[in-house]
Scaffold this motif. Structure first.
Motif, mmCIF file in Angstrom:
data_model
loop_
_atom_site.group_PDB
_atom_site.id
_atom_site.type_symbol
_atom_site.label_atom_id
_atom_site.label_comp_id
_atom_site.label_asym_id
_atom_site.label_seq_id
_atom_site.Cartn_x
_atom_site.Cartn_y
_atom_site.Cartn_z
ATOM 1 N N LEU A 52 41.757 43.630 38.421
ATOM 2 C CA LEU A 52 40.778 43.127 39.878
ATOM 3 C C LEU A 52 39.790 43.845 39.969
ATOM 4 O O LEU A 52 39.784 44.319 39.434
ATOM 5 C CB LEU A 52 41.897 42.834 40.794
ATOM 6 N N SER B 103 38.070 39.319 42.506
ATOM 7 C CA SER B 103 38.768 38.812 41.778
ATOM 8 C C SER B 103 39.537 38.503 40.003
ATOM 9 O O SER B 103 38.989 40.226 40.839
ATOM 10 C CB SER B 103 36.659 37.791 41.270
ATOM 11 N N ASN B 104 40.278 37.757 40.091
ATOM 12 C CA ASN B 104 40.884 38.349 38.835
ATOM 13 C C ASN B 104 39.889 38.081 37.644
ATOM 14 O O ASN B 104 39.085 37.491 37.202
ATOM 15 C CB ASN B 104 42.303 37.606 38.874
ATOM 16 N N GLN C 126 39.493 33.616 38.675
ATOM 17 C CA GLN C 126 39.251 33.064 40.941
ATOM 18 C C GLN C 126 39.018 34.117 40.823
ATOM 19 O O GLN C 126 40.007 35.905 40.801
ATOM 20 C CB GLN C 126 41.155 32.647 40.277
ATOM 21 N N SER C 127 38.654 33.170 42.442
ATOM 22 C CA SER C 127 37.576 34.895 43.648
ATOM 23 C C SER C 127 38.276 34.328 44.993
ATOM 24 O O SER C 127 38.433 32.523 44.828
ATOM 25 C CB SER C 127 35.592 34.605 43.092
ATOM 26 N N GLU C 128 38.228 34.960 45.722
ATOM 27 C CA GLU C 128 38.396 34.839 46.798
ATOM 28 C C GLU C 128 37.496 35.370 47.948
ATOM 29 O O GLU C 128 36.699 36.872 47.477
ATOM 30 C CB GLU C 128 40.033 34.957 47.132
ATOM 31 N N THR D 222 45.182 40.532 49.886
ATOM 32 C CA THR D 222 44.229 39.257 48.895
ATOM 33 C C THR D 222 44.481 39.646 47.610
ATOM 34 O O THR D 222 45.087 38.363 46.790
ATOM 35 C CB THR D 222 42.646 39.030 49.295
ATOM 36 N N ARG E 295 48.009 38.606 46.862
ATOM 37 C CA ARG E 295 48.432 37.456 46.372
ATOM 38 C C ARG E 295 47.688 37.213 44.758
ATOM 39 O O ARG E 295 48.123 36.222 44.002
ATOM 40 C CB ARG E 295 47.813 36.335 47.733
ATOM 41 N N LEU E 296 45.860 37.402 45.034
ATOM 42 C CA LEU E 296 45.756 36.714 43.644
ATOM 43 C C LEU E 296 45.663 37.317 42.613
ATOM 44 O O LEU E 296 45.587 36.694 41.215
ATOM 45 C CB LEU E 296 43.812 37.610 44.468
ATOM 46 N N ARG F 181 48.839 38.875 41.515
ATOM 47 C CA ARG F 181 50.415 38.510 41.613
ATOM 48 C C ARG F 181 51.166 40.365 41.122
ATOM 49 O O ARG F 181 51.602 40.567 40.306
ATOM 50 C CB ARG F 181 50.552 37.740 40.509
#
Length: 113
Positions: A51, A64-65, A69-71, A82, A85-86, A88
């Motif tokens: 991450l 970001s992973n 994917q980003s949050e 976060t 969750r992102l 895992r």
């Protein structure tokens, strides 16, 4: 909530040790330097799980992973949940094994201050 920046509020959070306009704290330059040091240290912790966190305009963090994917995360304290969750994965920034490893890395003391 702003759909572009993901920000719910503009009030400073206690995790922002220095304020951008704090004259006693050296102002915006010191605040920016402190924020960059926070991001560098968090990336050392999250990097083991693939991450990465980036600062976006001093307002929010972008997490970001490996797959891209980003949050958006508004507070540093919310990065950990976060990340779990992102990514895992289990993120524990106070894990004694992790802290021991980080203490042995060069430059951690400078990044933490």
């Amino acid at each position: 909530m702003c759909a572009l920046c993901g920000g719910l509020e503009r009030e400073p959070h206690w995790t922002d040790r220095l304020q951008r306009d704090d004259p006693d704290g050296g102002g915006a330059a010191s605040w920016r330097q402190s924020r960059e040091a926070q991001v560098a240290l968090v990336n050392r912790i999250l990097g083991q799980d693939g991450l990465e966190v980036r600062d976006w305009n001093g307002h929010v963090f972008v997490l970001s992973n490996r797959t891209g994917q980003s949050e958006l995360v508004s507070r540093l304290a919310a990065v950990w949940s976060t990340a779990e969750r992102l990514g895992r994965c289990r993120c524990d920034p106070l894990n004694p094994v992790l802290l021991s490893r980080l203490e042995g890395e060069e430059g951690v003391e400078e990044a933490a201050t």
